[in-house]
Design an enzyme around this catalytic site. Structure first.
Site, PDB file in Angstrom:
ATOM      1  N   GLY A  86      -3.919  14.759 -14.787  1.00 35.38           N
ATOM      2  CA  GLY A  86      -3.878  14.852 -16.250  1.00 35.38           C
ATOM      3  C   GLY A  86      -5.127  14.347 -16.944  1.00 35.38           C
ATOM      4  CB  SER A  87      -8.659  14.203 -15.831  1.00 36.02           C
ATOM      5  OG  SER A  87      -9.894  14.248 -16.459  1.00 36.02           O
ATOM      6  CB  ALA A  90      -5.842  11.295 -20.156  1.00 31.71           C
ATOM      7  CG  ASP A 131      -0.856  17.834 -17.490  1.00 31.07           C
ATOM      8  OD1 ASP A 131       0.219  17.947 -16.870  1.00 31.07           O
ATOM      9  OD2 ASP A 131      -1.973  18.032 -16.973  1.00 31.07           O
TER      10      ASP A 131
END
Ligand code: PMV
Length: 290
Positions: A86-87, A90, A131
């Protein structure tokens, strides 16, 4: 000069990836890693702080989300890029929060989710929104795609999760498109994943009971064509060394495998001895602060 910052959580999908795109529930949990985005007023064209990002698409997406002049944006993240943690969600959530701080706005969680989801659509094509939901809310979540999406905050067990990194990035948009192309033949497997998610939820918070269900989930993900020999090998490595269970987490095709085990640190050591980048993540309780 004033800096405005915002943070988004990283996440791991415990169960339900891909099936969630077709209306099944998914379970995901925030972890003690994430991304922090900072905005600073400058004179001249908007720029990204050179050392913060090596991902060109992400740099462009960040610049596109800001006014063309007047900002320097920097990102600190301890989430590996393109590994299903989930980079990008985020970062999107961090940016939305930093922008709100700069504008003096107070956003509720729904608005943070909506804005981050809009940014992610540009990045990932047709994301389910899962996400972004975990990135802004934290904690353990059951998610059902909308409209409207349904978020159910679940009690978040204090749980160590071992992450085994395949070292390769998976292309989420391409993997989702691959699954779509294999429908309707694989629909019974997607249905089975949806049912499994409910069994995983019922087994929470006993990791020894959840583990074998994760392994079952991995087998179903193999059947829809999103695993590969590297990921299967990492699952096997974890099982051979005493894990209760393991599965790929995220879109697959690369990314990470997660494992539940009584001995997280020793599994990390074993994995590293096999040349695999591995680390322990701790689950993060949900946030009530928008
Ligand atoms: O972005 P990833 O790798 O964490 O994958 C997201 C999960 C999928 O179900 C495959 C796609 C989605 O949008 O939910």
């Amino acid at each position: 000069m004033t800096t405005f910052t915002g943070r988004g959580h990283g996440k791991l999908i415990l169960s339900g990836e891909h099936a969630v795109v077709y209306g099944h529930p998914a379970l995901a949990v925030a972890v003690d890693r994430g991304a922090e985005v900072s905005l600073r007023r400058i004179d001249g064209p908007t720029r990204t702080c050179a050392e913060t990002l090596c991902d060109v698409r992400l740099t462009e997406a960040l610049k596109a989300a800001l006014e063309p002049t007047g900002w320097e944006v920097s990102v600190k993240s301890d989430l590996p890029i393109g590994r299903g943690m989930g980079s990008s969600a985020a970062i999107a959530v961090g940016l939305v929060r930093a922008q709100a701080a700069a504008a003096g706005e107070t956003l509720d969680l729904q608005t943070v989710w909506e804005r981050a989801f809009a940014a992610e659509r540009a990045f990932h094509g047709t994301p389910s929104g899962l996400d972004q939901a975990v990135a802004c809310r934290g904690g353990m979540l059951r998610y059902l795609k909308g409209p409207p999406p349904i978020f159910v905050d679940l009690p978040c067990p204090d749980q160590a999760i071992v992450v085994l990194d395949s070292g390769e990035a998976g292309d989420t948009a391409q993997l989702v498109a691959g699954v779509r192309a294999r429908r309707p033949g694989i629909d019974p497997v997607l249905d089975a994943i949806g049912e499994l998610v409910l069994r995983v939820e019922a087994a929470l918070p006993d990791p020894a009971a959840v583990g074998p269900l994760l392994t079952e989930n991995h087998a179903l993900l193999q059947q829809i064509g999103v695993s590969n020999p590297m990921l299967d090998g990492l699952v096997q490595l974890a099982l051979d060394h005493g894990a209760w269970g393991a599965k790929l987490a995220g879109a697959g095709g690369g990314g990470v495998v997660i494992a539940l085990t009584a001995e997280p640190e020793s599994l990390v050591e074993v994995a590293r001895a096999h040349g695999v980048d591995a680390f322990v993540c701790q689950t993060m309780p949900g946030t009530t602060v928008p």
